[in-house]
Design a protein around this motif. Structure first.
Motif, PDB file in Angstrom:
ATOM      1  N   TYR A   1      41.014  19.855 -16.180  1.00  0.00           N
ATOM      2  CA  TYR A   1      42.025  19.810 -15.132  1.00  0.00           C
ATOM      3  C   TYR A   1      43.275  20.584 -15.549  1.00  0.00           C
ATOM      4  O   TYR A   1      43.837  21.354 -14.765  1.00  0.00           O
ATOM      5  CB  TYR A   1      42.394  18.356 -14.811  1.00  0.00           C
ATOM      6  CG  TYR A   1      41.357  17.660 -13.990  1.00  0.00           C
ATOM      7  CD1 TYR A   1      41.428  17.655 -12.601  1.00  0.00           C
ATOM      8  CD2 TYR A   1      40.280  17.010 -14.591  1.00  0.00           C
ATOM      9  CE1 TYR A   1      40.466  17.032 -11.832  1.00  0.00           C
ATOM     10  CE2 TYR A   1      39.306  16.382 -13.835  1.00  0.00           C
ATOM     11  CZ  TYR A   1      39.407  16.401 -12.458  1.00  0.00           C
ATOM     12  OH  TYR A   1      38.438  15.782 -11.701  1.00  0.00           O
TER      13      TYR A   1
ATOM     14  N   GLN B   1      39.224  18.718   0.530  1.00  0.00           N
ATOM     15  CA  GLN B   1      40.248  19.754   0.369  1.00  0.00           C
ATOM     16  C   GLN B   1      41.587  19.121   0.004  1.00  0.00           C
ATOM     17  O   GLN B   1      42.293  19.603  -0.884  1.00  0.00           O
ATOM     18  CB  GLN B   1      40.394  20.553   1.665  1.00  0.00           C
ATOM     19  CG  GLN B   1      41.540  21.560   1.638  1.00  0.00           C
ATOM     20  CD  GLN B   1      41.742  22.263   2.971  1.00  0.00           C
ATOM     21  OE1 GLN B   1      41.207  23.328   3.192  1.00  0.00           O
ATOM     22  NE2 GLN B   1      42.518  21.644   3.853  1.00  0.00           N
TER      23      GLN B   1
ATOM     24  N   SER C   1      41.871  18.061  -3.605  1.00  0.00           N
ATOM     25  CA  SER C   1      41.983  19.132  -4.602  1.00  0.00           C
ATOM     26  C   SER C   1      43.112  20.113  -4.277  1.00  0.00           C
ATOM     27  O   SER C   1      43.119  21.236  -4.766  1.00  0.00           O
ATOM     28  CB  SER C   1      40.654  19.887  -4.713  1.00  0.00           C
ATOM     29  OG  SER C   1      40.213  20.355  -3.448  1.00  0.00           O
ATOM     30  N   ARG C   2      44.059  19.689  -3.465  1.00  0.00           N
ATOM     31  CA  ARG C   2      45.111  20.613  -3.021  1.00  0.00           C
ATOM     32  C   ARG C   2      46.013  21.059  -4.160  1.00  0.00           C
ATOM     33  O   ARG C   2      46.592  22.154  -4.109  1.00  0.00           O
ATOM     34  CB  ARG C   2      45.939  19.973  -1.914  1.00  0.00           C
ATOM     35  CG  ARG C   2      46.787  18.793  -2.349  1.00  0.00           C
ATOM     36  CD  ARG C   2      47.659  18.302  -1.206  1.00  0.00           C
ATOM     37  NE  ARG C   2      48.448  17.141  -1.582  1.00  0.00           N
ATOM     38  CZ  ARG C   2      49.359  16.584  -0.806  1.00  0.00           C
ATOM     39  NH1 ARG C   2      49.573  17.082   0.400  1.00  0.00           N
ATOM     40  NH2 ARG C   2      50.041  15.528  -1.217  1.00  0.00           N
TER      41      ARG C   2
ATOM     42  N   PHE D   1      45.095  22.167  -6.796  1.00  0.00           N
ATOM     43  CA  PHE D   1      44.427  23.319  -7.397  1.00  0.00           C
ATOM     44  C   PHE D   1      44.320  24.483  -6.408  1.00  0.00           C
ATOM     45  O   PHE D   1      43.565  25.427  -6.631  1.00  0.00           O
ATOM     46  CB  PHE D   1      43.032  22.926  -7.877  1.00  0.00           C
ATOM     47  CG  PHE D   1      43.045  21.857  -8.946  1.00  0.00           C
ATOM     48  CD1 PHE D   1      42.995  22.194 -10.287  1.00  0.00           C
ATOM     49  CD2 PHE D   1      43.114  20.513  -8.598  1.00  0.00           C
ATOM     50  CE1 PHE D   1      43.019  21.221 -11.264  1.00  0.00           C
ATOM     51  CE2 PHE D   1      43.130  19.523  -9.574  1.00  0.00           C
ATOM     52  CZ  PHE D   1      43.088  19.881 -10.916  1.00  0.00           C
TER      53      PHE D   1
ATOM     54  N   VAL E   1      43.011  24.691  -3.393  1.00  0.00           N
ATOM     55  CA  VAL E   1      41.691  24.827  -2.763  1.00  0.00           C
ATOM     56  C   VAL E   1      41.843  24.734  -1.249  1.00  0.00           C
ATOM     57  O   VAL E   1      42.487  23.818  -0.735  1.00  0.00           O
ATOM     58  CB  VAL E   1      40.726  23.737  -3.257  1.00  0.00           C
ATOM     59  CG1 VAL E   1      39.438  23.720  -2.423  1.00  0.00           C
ATOM     60  CG2 VAL E   1      40.384  23.958  -4.727  1.00  0.00           C
TER      61      VAL E   1
ATOM     62  N   ASP F   1      33.443  18.989  -3.080  1.00  0.00           N
ATOM     63  CA  ASP F   1      33.723  18.507  -4.436  1.00  0.00           C
ATOM     64  C   ASP F   1      32.813  19.182  -5.459  1.00  0.00           C
ATOM     65  O   ASP F   1      33.248  19.483  -6.576  1.00  0.00           O
ATOM     66  CB  ASP F   1      33.546  16.986  -4.488  1.00  0.00           C
ATOM     67  CG  ASP F   1      33.940  16.403  -5.833  1.00  0.00           C
ATOM     68  OD1 ASP F   1      35.118  16.579  -6.221  1.00  0.00           O
ATOM     69  OD2 ASP F   1      33.086  15.779  -6.492  1.00  0.00           O
TER      70      ASP F   1
ATOM     71  N   PHE G   1      34.164  22.586  -6.055  1.00  0.00           N
ATOM     72  CA  PHE G   1      35.396  22.433  -6.841  1.00  0.00           C
ATOM     73  C   PHE G   1      35.084  22.220  -8.315  1.00  0.00           C
ATOM     74  O   PHE G   1      35.642  22.880  -9.201  1.00  0.00           O
ATOM     75  CB  PHE G   1      36.211  21.265  -6.285  1.00  0.00           C
ATOM     76  CG  PHE G   1      37.344  20.821  -7.181  1.00  0.00           C
ATOM     77  CD1 PHE G   1      38.473  21.610  -7.327  1.00  0.00           C
ATOM     78  CD2 PHE G   1      37.267  19.623  -7.864  1.00  0.00           C
ATOM     79  CE1 PHE G   1      39.518  21.210  -8.156  1.00  0.00           C
ATOM     80  CE2 PHE G   1      38.300  19.218  -8.694  1.00  0.00           C
ATOM     81  CZ  PHE G   1      39.431  20.012  -8.841  1.00  0.00           C
ATOM     82  N   ARG G   2      34.148  21.317  -8.599  1.00  0.00           N
ATOM     83  CA  ARG G   2      33.827  21.017  -9.991  1.00  0.00           C
ATOM     84  C   ARG G   2      33.155  22.205 -10.686  1.00  0.00           C
ATOM     85  O   ARG G   2      33.405  22.473 -11.860  1.00  0.00           O
ATOM     86  CB  ARG G   2      32.945  19.770 -10.069  1.00  0.00           C
ATOM     87  CG  ARG G   2      33.719  18.479  -9.794  1.00  0.00           C
ATOM     88  CD  ARG G   2      32.893  17.230  -9.945  1.00  0.00           C
ATOM     89  NE  ARG G   2      31.954  17.058  -8.835  1.00  0.00           N
ATOM     90  CZ  ARG G   2      30.657  17.071  -8.957  1.00  0.00           C
ATOM     91  NH1 ARG G   2      30.090  17.254 -10.142  1.00  0.00           N
ATOM     92  NH2 ARG G   2      29.863  16.889  -7.909  1.00  0.00           N
TER      93      ARG G   2
END
Length: 357
Positions: A56, A92, A95-96, A98, A100, A321, A324-325
């Motif tokens: 992270y 979304q 993960s904002r 980051f 995304v 997700d 994202f990962r």
């Protein structure tokens, strides 16, 4: 004694491995131009030092933005797709930090040219990752081949096509779901001589490959365990008025008084359930899919016997997700992810929770 993760520096790893700091950096970020011998030295040092990178913190440090495109069929207030969209939006939001962003692109179902056009629009946007509800195998493969060529990871939703080699798949095991649905229906319909399969169609076709696969599972169970029970079919066109549905259903049930149990493998059991309640046909019940408001109402009032939950929200969330990962955090993701097959009845419907994440 093992060092604390946050105190391990790249310099420390390089010293342990006997290589340069630059070599360690390339290994940690999976970059090329590292000899096998040097890579092995670094990997051994990482194991010895119990190094666990803070994914992270690393992702935040890059301060990069990411765009994911989501290709789904155009729809009009279909609960399954609405929940998927809500799941996408919530992932979304989660993960904002980051940077995304997830955009939704719509194509016309059963329109090959529409899928091709929208998929090209997707490619033109240069996305970092893609979620795809596939069309036909051939036209979808043409799109996914381009994604592979460009090194763009993609996740499949709703229908699984393993030959296309997606990063991951999220959805029910459709065959098992249909098989399970038949088994549950037969707990209450095993004395019948005939049951009804209701299909919601568009231009004479079922609107989802997922439903087609469920039907295969459903018929497989019936063939193996209740071959003597006749399966009648009734096609109801999508997006008709209630008056047209009422006329079609009235005619069918009047002509088939021996049918007391029905099943639909899509999310609109309420079309039949509402009709049964309004016409006071208490000797007929229907089984369906999806915990949506109208279906739940029919379940509580007795015209629907069972509902199978699909966890559509969870599917939408999990697809974003997974990208994202994999893309932002550089983590491995599970390739095949089957959603739970959950049976809802009047007794447990109020305890169902949509967001099981």
């Amino acid at each position: 004694m093992k060092q604390m993760v946050e105190k391990i520096r790249i310099k420390d790893i390089a010293q342990r491995a006997g290589v340069s700091v630059g070599t360690v950096d390339r290994v940690l970020h999976e970059r090329p131009n590292v000899s096998p011998k040097a890579r092995l030295k670094v990997e051994n040092a990482l194991k010895e030092m119990n190094y666990q990178p803070n994914m992270y913190a690393s992702a935040l440090a890059y301060n990069k933005s990411y765009t994911f495109q989501v290709l789904i069929p155009k729809h009009e207030q279909v609960a399954y797709w609405e929940e998927i969209e809500e799941g996408v939006k919530m992932a979304q939001e989660a993960s904002r930090d980051f940077n995304v962003k997830a955009n939704i692109l719509y194509y016309e179902r059963f329109d090959e040219n529409s899928f091709i056009s929208v998929s090209q629009e997707c490619l033109n946007s240069h996305p970092d990752g893609v979620v795809i509800v596939p069309a036909d195998l051939e036209v979808t493969a043409h799109f996914t081949d381009k994604l592979h060529e460009l090194g763009i990871p993609f996740v499949m939703l709703d229908s699984y096509m393993p030959d296309l080699k997606p990063l991951a798949f999220f959805g029910q095991d459709s065959f098992s779901s249909g098989y399970f649905a038949a088994r549950m229906l037969m707990l209450i319909a095993n004395k019948e001589s005939e049951i009804l399969l209701v299909k919601l169609t568009m231009n004479g076709r079922v609107v989802s490959k997922q439903q087609d696969n469920r039907e295969v599972g459903f018929r497989h169970y019936m063939h193996d365990h209740f071959p003597h029970i006749k399966i009648s079919e009734l096609e109801l066109p999508l997006d008709c008025s209630r008056q047209i549905y009422d006329k079609m259903l009235e005619q069918f049930f009047s002509q088939n008084p021996n049918i007391h149990h029905c099943i639909t493998l899509g999310s609109k059991a309420h079309v039949v359930g509402d009709f049964l309640l309004r016409t006071n046909r208490r000797d007929i019940q229907i089984m369906g899919y999806d915990m949506v408001g109208k279906n739940a109402k029919c379940l509580r009032e007795g015209s629907v016997s069972f509902l199978i939950a699909q966890h559509a929200y969870q599917q939408g969330y999990s697809c974003i997700d997974a990208l994202f990962r994999a893309i932002v955090l550089k983590k491995k993701v599970q390739p095949v992810n089957y959603m739970p097959i959950e049976l809802l009845t009047r007794e447990n419907v109020d305890f169902y929770r949509r967001t099981q994440l």
